[in-house]
Enzyme design. Structure first.
Site, PDB file in Angstrom:
ATOM      1  N   CYS A  12       0.826  -1.211   0.000  1.00 22.62           N
ATOM      2  CA  CYS A  12       0.000   0.000   0.000  1.00 22.62           C
ATOM      3  C   CYS A  12       0.865   1.269   0.000  1.00 22.62           C
ATOM      4  O   CYS A  12       2.011   1.242   0.433  1.00 22.62           O
ATOM      5  CB  CYS A  12      -0.860   0.025   1.247  1.00 22.62           C
ATOM      6  SG  CYS A  12      -1.730  -1.500   1.543  1.00 22.62           S
ATOM      7  N   ARG A  50       4.575   0.400  -6.176  1.00 18.87           N
ATOM      8  CA  ARG A  50       4.554  -0.464  -4.998  1.00 18.87           C
ATOM      9  C   ARG A  50       3.517  -1.579  -5.145  1.00 18.87           C
ATOM     10  O   ARG A  50       3.542  -2.532  -4.380  1.00 18.87           O
ATOM     11  CB  ARG A  50       4.237   0.369  -3.752  1.00 18.87           C
ATOM     12  CG  ARG A  50       5.324   1.356  -3.408  1.00 18.87           C
ATOM     13  CD  ARG A  50       4.847   2.327  -2.362  1.00 18.87           C
ATOM     14  NE  ARG A  50       4.638   1.690  -1.083  1.00 18.87           N
ATOM     15  CZ  ARG A  50       5.503   1.717  -0.077  1.00 18.87           C
ATOM     16  NH1 ARG A  50       6.629   2.349  -0.210  1.00 18.87           N
ATOM     17  NH2 ARG A  50       5.242   1.119   1.062  1.00 18.87           N
ATOM     18  N   TRP A  61      -3.227  -2.552  -1.308  1.00 19.83           N
ATOM     19  CA  TRP A  61      -2.860  -3.883  -1.801  1.00 19.83           C
ATOM     20  C   TRP A  61      -3.501  -4.849  -0.823  1.00 19.83           C
ATOM     21  O   TRP A  61      -3.099  -4.937   0.340  1.00 19.83           O
ATOM     22  CB  TRP A  61      -1.345  -4.013  -1.806  1.00 19.83           C
ATOM     23  CG  TRP A  61      -0.799  -5.233  -2.457  1.00 19.83           C
ATOM     24  CD1 TRP A  61      -0.595  -5.430  -3.796  1.00 19.83           C
ATOM     25  CD2 TRP A  61      -0.342  -6.419  -1.814  1.00 19.83           C
ATOM     26  NE1 TRP A  61      -0.050  -6.669  -4.010  1.00 19.83           N
ATOM     27  CE2 TRP A  61       0.112  -7.300  -2.820  1.00 19.83           C
ATOM     28  CE3 TRP A  61      -0.276  -6.842  -0.481  1.00 19.83           C
ATOM     29  CZ2 TRP A  61       0.634  -8.559  -2.538  1.00 19.83           C
ATOM     30  CZ3 TRP A  61       0.237  -8.096  -0.206  1.00 19.83           C
ATOM     31  CH2 TRP A  61       0.683  -8.938  -1.227  1.00 19.83           C
ATOM     32  N   ASN A 110      -1.097   1.639   6.278  1.00 18.71           N
ATOM     33  CA  ASN A 110      -0.260   0.557   5.735  1.00 18.71           C
ATOM     34  C   ASN A 110       0.143  -0.323   6.897  1.00 18.71           C
ATOM     35  O   ASN A 110       0.441   0.190   7.983  1.00 18.71           O
ATOM     36  CB  ASN A 110       1.027   1.097   5.110  1.00 18.71           C
ATOM     37  CG  ASN A 110       0.785   1.811   3.804  1.00 18.71           C
ATOM     38  OD1 ASN A 110      -0.340   1.872   3.328  1.00 18.71           O
ATOM     39  ND2 ASN A 110       1.842   2.349   3.229  1.00 18.71           N
ATOM     40  N   GLY A 111       0.202  -1.636   6.671  1.00 16.21           N
ATOM     41  CA  GLY A 111       0.593  -2.552   7.738  1.00 16.21           C
ATOM     42  C   GLY A 111      -0.563  -3.461   8.112  1.00 16.21           C
ATOM     43  O   GLY A 111      -1.534  -3.594   7.344  1.00 16.21           O
ATOM     44  N   GLU A 166      17.978 -16.331  -9.951  1.00 19.51           N
ATOM     45  CA  GLU A 166      17.486 -14.966 -10.176  1.00 19.51           C
ATOM     46  C   GLU A 166      16.868 -14.834 -11.576  1.00 19.51           C
ATOM     47  O   GLU A 166      15.833 -14.182 -11.739  1.00 19.51           O
ATOM     48  CB  GLU A 166      18.633 -13.965  -9.962  1.00 19.51           C
ATOM     49  CG  GLU A 166      18.356 -12.526 -10.374  1.00 19.51           C
ATOM     50  CD  GLU A 166      17.202 -11.870  -9.628  1.00 19.51           C
ATOM     51  OE1 GLU A 166      16.641 -12.450  -8.696  1.00 19.51           O
ATOM     52  OE2 GLU A 166      16.844 -10.746 -10.042  1.00 19.51           O
ATOM     53  N   LYS A 219      13.053 -13.666 -12.247  1.00 21.72           N
ATOM     54  CA  LYS A 219      12.690 -12.523 -13.102  1.00 21.72           C
ATOM     55  C   LYS A 219      11.646 -12.942 -14.111  1.00 21.72           C
ATOM     56  O   LYS A 219      10.661 -12.256 -14.343  1.00 21.72           O
ATOM     57  CB  LYS A 219      13.909 -11.976 -13.870  1.00 21.72           C
ATOM     58  CG  LYS A 219      14.887 -11.105 -13.172  1.00 21.72           C
ATOM     59  CD  LYS A 219      14.381  -9.773 -12.697  1.00 21.72           C
ATOM     60  CE  LYS A 219      13.697  -9.856 -11.366  1.00 21.72           C
ATOM     61  NZ  LYS A 219      14.425  -9.697 -10.173  1.00 21.72           N
ATOM     62  N   GLU A 244       8.251 -13.529 -12.457  1.00 20.95           N
ATOM     63  CA  GLU A 244       7.639 -12.297 -11.950  1.00 20.95           C
ATOM     64  C   GLU A 244       6.975 -11.483 -13.046  1.00 20.95           C
ATOM     65  O   GLU A 244       5.873 -10.989 -12.867  1.00 20.95           O
ATOM     66  CB  GLU A 244       8.706 -11.399 -11.310  1.00 20.95           C
ATOM     67  CG  GLU A 244       9.128 -11.780  -9.944  1.00 20.95           C
ATOM     68  CD  GLU A 244      10.015 -10.710  -9.323  1.00 20.95           C
ATOM     69  OE1 GLU A 244      11.103 -10.445  -9.870  1.00 20.95           O
ATOM     70  OE2 GLU A 244       9.631 -10.140  -8.303  1.00 20.95           O
ATOM     71  N   HIS A 266      18.936 -35.269 -10.416  1.00 21.68           N
ATOM     72  CA  HIS A 266      18.197 -35.697  -9.226  1.00 21.68           C
ATOM     73  C   HIS A 266      16.713 -35.365  -9.329  1.00 21.68           C
ATOM     74  O   HIS A 266      16.015 -35.336  -8.319  1.00 21.68           O
ATOM     75  CB  HIS A 266      18.804 -35.062  -7.975  1.00 21.68           C
ATOM     76  CG  HIS A 266      20.241 -35.440  -7.781  1.00 21.68           C
ATOM     77  ND1 HIS A 266      20.629 -36.665  -7.317  1.00 21.68           N
ATOM     78  CD2 HIS A 266      21.388 -34.758  -8.059  1.00 21.68           C
ATOM     79  CE1 HIS A 266      21.955 -36.725  -7.284  1.00 21.68           C
ATOM     80  NE2 HIS A 266      22.442 -35.582  -7.739  1.00 21.68           N
ATOM     81  N   LYS A 292       6.162  -3.909  -4.441  1.00 22.58           N
ATOM     82  CA  LYS A 292       7.577  -3.565  -4.497  1.00 22.58           C
ATOM     83  C   LYS A 292       8.273  -3.831  -3.170  1.00 22.58           C
ATOM     84  O   LYS A 292       9.373  -4.353  -3.134  1.00 22.58           O
ATOM     85  CB  LYS A 292       7.751  -2.097  -4.895  1.00 22.58           C
ATOM     86  CG  LYS A 292       9.204  -1.657  -5.017  1.00 22.58           C
ATOM     87  CD  LYS A 292       9.942  -2.400  -6.122  1.00 22.58           C
ATOM     88  CE  LYS A 292      11.411  -2.053  -6.182  1.00 22.58           C
ATOM     89  NZ  LYS A 292      12.170  -3.017  -6.998  1.00 22.58           N
TER      90      LYS A 292
HETATM   91  C1  AGP Z   1      12.502  -8.838  -6.833  1.00 17.36           C
HETATM   92  O1  AGP Z   1      12.346  -8.832  -8.200  1.00 17.36           O
HETATM   93  C2  AGP Z   1      11.311  -9.024  -6.046  1.00 17.36           C
HETATM   94  N1  AGP Z   1      10.199  -8.296  -6.447  1.00 17.36           N
HETATM   95  C3  AGP Z   1      11.424  -9.413  -4.602  1.00 17.36           C
HETATM   96  O2  AGP Z   1      11.826 -10.746  -4.580  1.00 17.36           O
HETATM   97  C4  AGP Z   1      12.364  -8.589  -3.683  1.00 17.36           C
HETATM   98  O3  AGP Z   1      13.686  -8.780  -4.059  1.00 17.36           O
HETATM   99  C5  AGP Z   1      12.141  -9.011  -2.227  1.00 17.36           C
HETATM  100  O4  AGP Z   1      10.822  -8.741  -1.863  1.00 17.36           O
HETATM  101  C6  AGP Z   1      13.101  -8.334  -1.267  1.00 17.36           C
HETATM  102  O5  AGP Z   1      12.909  -6.962  -1.267  1.00 17.36           O
HETATM  103  P1  AGP Z   1      13.964  -5.986  -0.639  1.00 17.36           P
HETATM  104  O6  AGP Z   1      15.220  -6.088  -1.459  1.00 17.36           O
HETATM  105  O7  AGP Z   1      13.341  -4.641  -0.726  1.00 17.36           O
HETATM  106  O8  AGP Z   1      14.214  -6.431   0.767  1.00 17.36           O
END
Ligand code: AGP
Length: 613
Positions: A2, A27, A74, A100-101, A484, A488, A491, A507, A608
């Site tokens: 949020c 975000r 969110w 937020n929270g 990674e 990507k 995501e 395995h 985000k």
């Molecule tokens: C990355 O592409 C992500 N959206 C997510 O995994 C992110 O890296 C993770 O939430 C950690 O966030 P931070 O680096 O702000 O702690």
């Protein structure tokens, strides 16, 4: 997650709120709303969907005035709906709150309030807050600040709150506990925001609220107090970021822009932390040589992409320093009975500095006496403030939800730290340090080269990106790169993707391989046997008719026979190849997502910064 924006001052709040919320769109959110004081009335507009829907509503049902508070939600408690979106009000409609929270004890609070006659409309945890404040006023609180403080003393969990009330129509109240919130001090009014970019075009003077603080904002100034009522002298800081840093600068998306910023980001980290391109000289990291030398064990803690950066960190620190290193996911570590000791350096890695699990883990480690180093991209964030020392990755605001430049900056930070520690511990000679630093300096140009291959990578992505799944394989330094790259892809293109240590293929995952499965193999040349092993793994994939996409060193003929498609990259030192190779995978995911027509900067369901568990 949020977003919160608020404004009190002489200007009309509405355009400022909408503009600020737009700057927080990255975000992630599913609904939005504002509450504005208009000629003695508290007017609320909210709706489901994008901010453009809220703008349309505001065009149909205009409102103007100040103060005002705005929110992008969110969904956590209750589906995305108009009723569940913020602001929420008390039973009289005099108090409006954005939050937020998570208020963890909201069910019992709501139950008690309902017994006292408060009608609830939404399924949210947030709605208890305005009702609690209303109840405290009924129960004898002298004024609104006291009612807010008493209400918050009853709430458990995490919050960043913006509150307006008809009882105090020229004021915004803002409180924080565990969720980020800043106050912006302007020439013609004051702001609140959950993140600096929301108000960067209005002011660069900010107060980072601490947990347990309540700010009282009026057109002419800001007061800050603790929840027990003690006044706190506001610490106004100048934010160095430029507003343009949070703009797209002609790129079609923030993510594309951020991918292209990587050579510059890495170059400036290198310029800052190396001397004469021959030795590491860490600047502003905070530990002296004796403190670094006292470190006996390292534990790295992070989440998501930052966890993969940490996995690289473990490998490079082990390789160059001889220190034992463990790596933990924040979400697991915080509930484990891990053995911690004061000779241990706990390293958190985070773009936002606000990831709830990472933060909770660092707090736990510090309680056990460990020293904490944060590798962090957000100055002033909770993690940066709560750690003993900080390595600022200085990649600038990362707006695309999928992390790119923050990741490579984290890798660079680990490489620099590892060289520094290796030298201090006598594991590296001056000559070895000189060679390592020289080789690090080759990385930004190598990334430039990969970026210039964008159209070739686009063609490969278009060819392979429409299947249901993809496998990513790598070894040693490029095992985290495989993880990674797969993340990507998942995501932003929504194609299912698995990252695997190539040696683990036999395995299990080998069962997946058939003539349809794209298998991305990271097989840049290495000085050790890892390269040969990768070639063997590729042969195994080829024998089962898998469709190999190789990331290989320029001129490597042996890969030509095995791979259907190859992304050639410049050869850099093995240890540093992940910073180059990952850029090829970022672009591969990017173009696959573009071909699939997804919302690249704001992929579905993602936020985000994950400020709740
Ligand atoms: C990355 O592409 C992500 N959206 C997510 O995994 C992110 O890296 C993770 O939430 C950690 O966030 P931070 O680096 O702000 O702690």
């Amino acid at each position: 997650m949020c977003g919160i924006v608020g404004y009190v001052g002489r200007r009309d709040a509405v355009p400022l709120l909408v503009d600020g919320l737009k700057r927080l769109e990255y975000r992630g959110y599913d609904s939005a709303g504002i509450a504005v004081m208009e000629k003695g009335r508290l007017e609320i507009r909210k709706c489901v969907g994008r901010l453009s829907a809220l703008e349309e509503k505001l065009a149909r049902q205009p409102v103007a005035g100040a103060p005002g508070i705005g929110h992008t939600r969110w969904a956590t408690h209750g589906e995305p709906s108009e009723i569940n979106s913020h602001p929420h009000t008390d039973s009289t409609g005099r108090i409006a709150v954005v939050h937020n929270g998570i208020i963890e004890n909201f069910e019992s609070l709501r139950h008690d309030l309902e017994k006292k006659g408060h009608p609830f409309r939404s399924e949210t945890d947030t709605e208890v807050v305005p009702h609690l404040i209303e109840q405290e006023l009924k129960d004898g609180a002298r004024d609104l600040p006291e009612a807010i403080r008493r209400a918050l003393a009853k709430a458990r969990g995490a919050y960043a709150l913006g509150i307006v009330s008809l009882d105090d129509p020229d004021t915004i109240y803002a409180a924080r506990l565990g969720s980020p919130l800043i106050v912006g001090v302007g020439d013609d009014g004051q702001f609140i925001a959950s993140d600096v970019p929301a108000i960067l075009n209005q002011t660069r003077k900010v107060i980072y609220l601490d947990d347990g603080e309540l700010a009282i904002l009026k057109a002419g100034g800001v007061r800050v107090m603790k929840l027990d009522g003690t006044e706190v002298k506001p610490d106004i800081r100048e934010v160095k970021l430029q507003a343009e840093a949070a703009e797209r600068a002609g790129f079609e998306t923030f993510m594309r822009k951020e991918i292209h910023e990587q050579p510059r980001v890495l170059r400036s980290l290198l310029d800052k932390h190396t001397k004469d391109a021959a030795a590491v000289a860490l600047q502003d990291v905070g530990f002296d040589d004796a403190q670094w030398k006292a470190v006996r064990r390292i534990m790295i803690i992070s989440c998501g992409t930052a966890y993969y950066a940490g996995s690289y960190g473990r490998l490079i620190i082990e390789a160059l320093t001889g220190l034992p290193v463990e790596i933990e996911l924040g979400s697991e570590f915080r509930y484990r009975d891990a053995k911690l000791s004061p000779d241990m350096l706990v390293v958190s890695v985070s773009q936002s500095g606000e990831t709830a699990d990472t933060l909770a883990s660092i707090r736990k480690a510090r309680r056990a006496g460990c020293k904490a180093l944060a590798i962090c991209n957000t100055p002033g964030s909770s993690l940066a403030r709560e750690s003993d020392v900080v390595f600022h990755t200085e990649a600038g605001p990362e707006i695309g939800v999928a992390s790119t430049k923050a990741y490579t900056a984290q890798l660079m930070a680990f490489a620099l730290l590892a060289i520094h520690l290796g030298r201090l511990r006598g594991e590296l000679t001056a000559e070895q340090e000189r060679e390592l630093v020289r080789d690090l300096h080759a990385v930004p140009d190598a990334i430039h080269y990969v970026l210039a291959r964008g159209e070739e990578i686009r063609a490969i992505a278009q060819k392979h990106g429409d299947g249901p799944s993809a496998l990513y394989l790598g070894r040693k330094f490029n095992y985290p790169t495989a993880l990674e790259g797969a993340l990507k892809n998942k995501e932003i293109s929504y194609q299912h993707a698995e990252g695997y240590a190539a040696g683990e293929m036999k395995h299990g995952p080998i069962a997946l391989i058939n003539e349809y499965l794209p298998v991305v193999c990271l097989c840049t040349k290495t000085r050790d046997e890892v390269y040969e092993k990768m070639i063997s793994n590729m042969k195994e994939v080829e024998a089962r008719h898998g469709r190999i996409i190789a990331v290989a060193s320029n001129g490597d003929e042996s890969v030509l026979k095995l791979a259907e498609d190859i992304i050639f990259v410049p050869q850099v030192r093995d240890e540093f190849s992940p910073m180059v190779n990952v850029v090829a995978l970022q672009l591969l995911a990017y173009f696959a997502a573009q071909a699939r027509g997804t919302d690249i900067d704001k992929p579905r369901n993602l936020a985000k910064s994950v400020t709740v568990e």
